[in-house]
Design a protein around this motif. Structure first.
Motif, PDB file in Angstrom:
ATOM      1  N   GLY A   1       8.196   0.056   6.437  1.00  0.00           N
ATOM      2  CA  GLY A   1       7.319   1.207   6.536  1.00  0.00           C
ATOM      3  C   GLY A   1       5.910   0.858   6.115  1.00  0.00           C
TER       4      GLY A   1
ATOM      5  N   TRP B   1       2.514   1.446   3.322  1.00  0.00           N
ATOM      6  CA  TRP B   1       2.223   1.704   1.904  1.00  0.00           C
ATOM      7  C   TRP B   1       1.771   3.147   1.717  1.00  0.00           C
ATOM      8  CZ3 TRP B   1       4.202  -2.233  -0.393  1.00  0.00           C
ATOM      9  CH2 TRP B   1       3.994  -3.536   0.061  1.00  0.00           C
TER      10      TRP B   1
ATOM     11  N   TYR C   1       0.467   6.916 -11.001  1.00  0.00           N
ATOM     12  CA  TYR C   1      -0.432   5.759 -10.921  1.00  0.00           C
ATOM     13  C   TYR C   1      -0.893   5.517  -9.480  1.00  0.00           C
ATOM     14  CZ  TYR C   1       1.232   4.703 -15.633  1.00  0.00           C
ATOM     15  OH  TYR C   1       1.537   4.782 -16.962  1.00  0.00           O
ATOM     16  N   GLY C   2      -0.473   6.397  -8.569  1.00  0.00           N
ATOM     17  CA  GLY C   2      -0.801   6.171  -7.170  1.00  0.00           C
ATOM     18  C   GLY C   2      -0.276   4.832  -6.695  1.00  0.00           C
ATOM     19  N   ALA C   3       0.927   4.465  -7.130  1.00  0.00           N
ATOM     20  CA  ALA C   3       1.477   3.146  -6.842  1.00  0.00           C
ATOM     21  C   ALA C   3       2.085   3.102  -5.440  1.00  0.00           C
ATOM     22  CB  ALA C   3       2.537   2.790  -7.885  1.00  0.00           C
ATOM     23  N   VAL C   4       1.849   1.994  -4.738  1.00  0.00           N
ATOM     24  CA  VAL C   4       2.416   1.859  -3.394  1.00  0.00           C
ATOM     25  C   VAL C   4       3.757   1.133  -3.431  1.00  0.00           C
ATOM     26  CG1 VAL C   4       0.137   1.919  -2.315  1.00  0.00           C
ATOM     27  CG2 VAL C   4       1.183  -0.297  -2.861  1.00  0.00           C
TER      28      VAL C   4
ATOM     29  N   ILE D   1      -5.037  -2.167   0.513  1.00  0.00           N
ATOM     30  CA  ILE D   1      -4.818  -0.997  -0.317  1.00  0.00           C
ATOM     31  C   ILE D   1      -4.440  -1.491  -1.716  1.00  0.00           C
ATOM     32  CG2 ILE D   1      -2.374  -0.804   0.359  1.00  0.00           C
ATOM     33  CD1 ILE D   1      -2.697   2.254   0.230  1.00  0.00           C
ATOM     34  N   PRO D   2      -5.012  -0.874  -2.739  1.00  0.00           N
ATOM     35  CA  PRO D   2      -4.658  -1.337  -4.090  1.00  0.00           C
ATOM     36  C   PRO D   2      -3.227  -0.917  -4.448  1.00  0.00           C
ATOM     37  CG  PRO D   2      -6.149   0.534  -4.230  1.00  0.00           C
ATOM     38  CD  PRO D   2      -6.016   0.201  -2.764  1.00  0.00           C
ATOM     39  N   LEU D   3      -2.551  -1.762  -5.224  1.00  0.00           N
ATOM     40  CA  LEU D   3      -1.195  -1.470  -5.671  1.00  0.00           C
ATOM     41  C   LEU D   3      -1.143  -0.175  -6.465  1.00  0.00           C
ATOM     42  CD1 LEU D   3       1.792  -2.319  -6.242  1.00  0.00           C
ATOM     43  CD2 LEU D   3       0.917  -3.645  -8.189  1.00  0.00           C
ATOM     44  N   VAL D   4      -2.192   0.052  -7.252  1.00  0.00           N
ATOM     45  CA  VAL D   4      -2.275   1.271  -8.058  1.00  0.00           C
ATOM     46  C   VAL D   4      -3.677   1.829  -7.906  1.00  0.00           C
ATOM     47  CG1 VAL D   4      -0.535   0.726  -9.812  1.00  0.00           C
ATOM     48  CG2 VAL D   4      -2.852  -0.184 -10.052  1.00  0.00           C
ATOM     49  N   ASP D   5      -3.828   3.130  -8.124  1.00  0.00           N
ATOM     50  CA  ASP D   5      -5.159   3.681  -7.876  1.00  0.00           C
ATOM     51  C   ASP D   5      -6.144   3.412  -9.005  1.00  0.00           C
ATOM     52  OD1 ASP D   5      -4.293   5.569  -9.647  1.00  0.00           O
ATOM     53  OD2 ASP D   5      -4.093   7.186  -8.182  1.00  0.00           O
ATOM     54  N   TYR D   6      -5.692   2.739 -10.081  1.00  0.00           N
ATOM     55  CA  TYR D   6      -6.673   2.355 -11.111  1.00  0.00           C
ATOM     56  C   TYR D   6      -7.187   0.942 -10.902  1.00  0.00           C
ATOM     57  CZ  TYR D   6      -2.605   0.360 -13.678  1.00  0.00           C
ATOM     58  OH  TYR D   6      -1.480  -0.337 -14.059  1.00  0.00           O
TER      59      TYR D   6
ATOM     60  N   VAL E   1       0.458  -8.463  -2.744  1.00  0.00           N
ATOM     61  CA  VAL E   1       1.798  -7.918  -2.949  1.00  0.00           C
ATOM     62  C   VAL E   1       2.612  -7.981  -1.663  1.00  0.00           C
ATOM     63  CG1 VAL E   1       3.095  -5.812  -3.494  1.00  0.00           C
ATOM     64  CG2 VAL E   1       1.072  -6.423  -4.834  1.00  0.00           C
ATOM     65  N   GLY E   2       1.965  -7.728  -0.525  1.00  0.00           N
ATOM     66  CA  GLY E   2       2.685  -7.760   0.748  1.00  0.00           C
ATOM     67  C   GLY E   2       1.918  -6.980   1.799  1.00  0.00           C
ATOM     68  N   THR E   3       2.395  -7.112   3.038  1.00  0.00           N
ATOM     69  CA  THR E   3       1.736  -6.444   4.154  1.00  0.00           C
ATOM     70  C   THR E   3       2.716  -5.482   4.790  1.00  0.00           C
ATOM     71  OG1 THR E   3       0.434  -8.437   4.523  1.00  0.00           O
ATOM     72  CG2 THR E   3       0.482  -6.847   6.318  1.00  0.00           C
ATOM     73  N   ASP E   4       2.266  -4.277   5.091  1.00  0.00           N
ATOM     74  CA  ASP E   4       3.184  -3.292   5.680  1.00  0.00           C
ATOM     75  C   ASP E   4       3.188  -3.389   7.206  1.00  0.00           C
ATOM     76  OD1 ASP E   4       0.949  -1.982   6.592  1.00  0.00           O
ATOM     77  OD2 ASP E   4       1.147  -0.261   5.235  1.00  0.00           O
TER      78      ASP E   4
ATOM     79  N   ALA F   1       1.889  -1.652   9.392  1.00  0.00           N
ATOM     80  CA  ALA F   1       0.605  -1.384  10.036  1.00  0.00           C
ATOM     81  C   ALA F   1      -0.386  -2.527   9.789  1.00  0.00           C
ATOM     82  CB  ALA F   1       0.029  -0.060   9.520  1.00  0.00           C
TER      83      ALA F   1
ATOM     84  N   ALA G   1      -1.166  -4.779   0.613  1.00  0.00           N
ATOM     85  CA  ALA G   1      -1.266  -4.212  -0.737  1.00  0.00           C
ATOM     86  C   ALA G   1      -1.691  -5.325  -1.682  1.00  0.00           C
ATOM     87  CB  ALA G   1       0.065  -3.633  -1.169  1.00  0.00           C
TER      88      ALA G   1
ATOM     89  N   PHE H   1      -2.792  -6.790  -9.282  1.00  0.00           N
ATOM     90  CA  PHE H   1      -3.668  -7.531 -10.192  1.00  0.00           C
ATOM     91  C   PHE H   1      -2.838  -8.274 -11.224  1.00  0.00           C
ATOM     92  CE2 PHE H   1      -3.229  -5.152 -14.115  1.00  0.00           C
ATOM     93  CZ  PHE H   1      -2.727  -3.928 -13.685  1.00  0.00           C
TER      94      PHE H   1
END
Ligand SMILES: [Zn+2]
Lengths: 400, 133
Positions: A127, A129, A135-138, B4-9, B112-115, B117, B121, B124
């Protein structure tokens, strides 16, 4: 002035693998054992507090349906690894408040073969992300942003102690485990009663440095239960009941107060320290007065920091204190003479009453081969990560 | 092919950095979405940058983890100029001889990886400032 509260009866099942029993069977065995030990019946009990984290809801009522549906209030409690201590504390509070003469606290768990208690499994990457959660984690963060495994979290807690107070060799942590496994050989109820050499411990499978497998708490099945009674009621009971009763000189529960970084790495120190300070004050007891301590050694790294948190040693002096031999069963302050969670085992909800059972059994002079001679005062401590800390101080005392 | 960041921080870009929600009353810093401040109870926050360098305050080397987590890896707690951050210690062998308490580290990014699309991701970690022998 509220009544003092005493332990009238207490029981712990064998810890280990109970293939043919479920958590309810174990809870019943502990509860009926505690009632028998107290010399009372379920009809004498005015309040029930019960905990079982991994089973169905309403464990207290399920228990009542096996041992007696007397219509008394049942409190189902959950507080991670402090669940048992929380149940006990609820029963104590009810008695202290005058709502009941006697209370029953029960904790039971089926954990044998559960393996490592970890964070979430990572889903297979398919799928797209999508950020989710706070934390808005993907993706699940365990392993990508630090560790959520218990051995890893508690390893970091031990290593942080080393950061603050000076180097702690891997060998020191391993020696703590060596002590507890050695102690367990005298405890017929322990899940594991095998002595390990230091080399065996250090060379065993590494789980999360510096914790190897024998330095981690043992998942097992077990239950423990206690009957508590108010002092005025105790005075009306038989000489034999009064003689074996154990005084609860302090009963304290804390949660973790805010400290910088505490939402990044749990701070299990401050709430333990605060619980201990309050407990020593309530009991009028000094750490030096303690004849034995059962503390929450879920990992060898945890035991070290709690020497300091419980003020068994000088601030920052946990390593020297341990190296002095103080915490071995023939030392100045024997710690975890039951074998501790690493060898006695850690059936989560039972743990916070099982450690009370250990102390009470020594104070009654009924600990057999592992009896600490002439034990008069003991302390039991548990931590539930999240966090909750329970500290109880027990005393051998004659009823006035 | 976005990122896209793994986390929004985690803020990506030329100078990737971590950001925190700082309580405007007491200065407590958090990485999650907040309802209120755990120290003072106030509800106003502002986004602040976290220092990209820090000191390793604690670590463990994880050998056993849940399915799907690559082991061994070094999990660490880093003091970034007063802000405590959780993160893996990367670009160093997962061995106690190569990781030490108090060592200086700096923020770096980790794929981290590619989705499906084609979006990558990016997470850090913290790497040693000076490679040790
Ligand atoms: Zn604040």
């Amino acid at each position: 002035m509220a009544d003092d509260v005493w332990i009238l009866g207490i029981h712990m099942t064998d810890f280990g693998k109970h293939k043919d029993k479920d958590a309810l069977d174990l809870g019943v065995e502990a509860a009926t054992g505690a009632l028998r030990d107290a010399g009372v019946g379920v009809e004498d009990i005015g309040v029930l507090a019960a905990g079982n984290l991994l089973g169905p809801d309403s464990f207290g009522q399920l228990l009542q349906k096996q041992i007696g549906q007397t219509g008394i209030p049942a409190y189902n409690v959950a507080n991670a690894c402090a669940t048992g201590a929380t149940a006990l504390r609820v029963a104590i509070m009810a008695v202290k408040a005058g709502e009941a003469d006697m209370g029953l606290a029960v904790g039971a768990e089926k954990l044998a073969g559960m393996g490592l208690l970890t964070g979430n499994e990572r889903a297979a990457g398919n799928g797209t992300w999508v950020p989710s959660g706070r934390y808005g984690a993907v993706a699940p963060l365990d392993g990508l942003v630090g560790t959520e495994t218990m051995p890893g979290v508690f390893a970091q807690i031990g290593m942080e102690y080393a950061y603050r107070h000076g180097e702690v060799a891997f060998e020191v942590f391993a020696r703590i485990s060596e002590k507890n496994h050695a102690h367990s050989t005298l405890n017929p109820k322990a899940a594991y009663q095998k002595r390990f050499s230091l080399e065996e411990i250090m060379n065993d499978v590494m789980i999360a440095y510096p914790n190897t497998r024998p330095m981690c708490s043992a998942n097992c099945d077990g239950a423990a239960a206690a009957v508590v009674v108010g002092e005025s009621k105790l005075r009306t009971l038989t000489l034999e009941q009064r003689r074996r009763a154990v005084k609860i000189s302090a009963s304290v529960l804390t949660s973790d107060p805010y400290r910088d970084g505490c939402q990044v790495l749990p701070d299990i120190n401050t709430l333990t320290r605060q619980a201990a300070v309050t407990a020593y004050e309530q009991a009028g007891v000094d750490p030096d007065d303690l004849d034995l301590v059962e503390l929450h050694d879920c990992f060898a790294t945890a035991e070290l920091v709690h020497y300091d948190n419980l003020q068994l040693c000088e601030p920052g002096g946990a390593v020297d204190f341990f190296n002095s031999g103080a915490t071995w069963r023939d030392g100045r302050t024997p710690v975890n003479v039951s074998g501790g969670l690493q060898s006695k085992g850690h059936p989560v909800s039972a743990t916070g009453i099982a450690n009370i059972w250990e102390i009470a059994t020594h104070l009654r002079g009924e600990a057999g081969d592992r009896q600490i001679p002439d034990a008069k005062v003991g302390l039991a401590h548990v931590i539930g990560l999240g966090s909750a800390c329970g500290v109880h101080v027990l005393e051998k005392a004659a009823v006035a | 092919m976005g990122q896209i960041p793994l986390v929004d921080y985690l803020v990506l870009g030329d100078e990737p950095r971590l950001v925190a929600n700082e309580c405007t009353s007491c200065g407590a810093r958090y990485f999650d979405r907040r309802n209120a401040c755990a120290r003072c109870g106030r509800q106003e926050f502002e986004t602040v940058d976290v220092s990209r360098t820090g000191t390793l305050r604690s670590f463990t080397i994880v050998h056993f983890a849940a399915k799907g987590v690559d082991v061994p890896f070094v999990a660490g707690v880093v003091d970034c100029a007063g802000t405590i951050v959780s993160g893996n210690v990367v670009n160093v062998p997962p061995d106690p001889r190569h990781v030490s308490l108090g060592m200086d580290v700096r923020l770096t990014t980790v794929p981290v990886g590619t989705d499906t699309a084609g979006v990558m991701a990016v997470g850090f970690g913290f790497e040693p400032v000076a490679e040790r022998e």
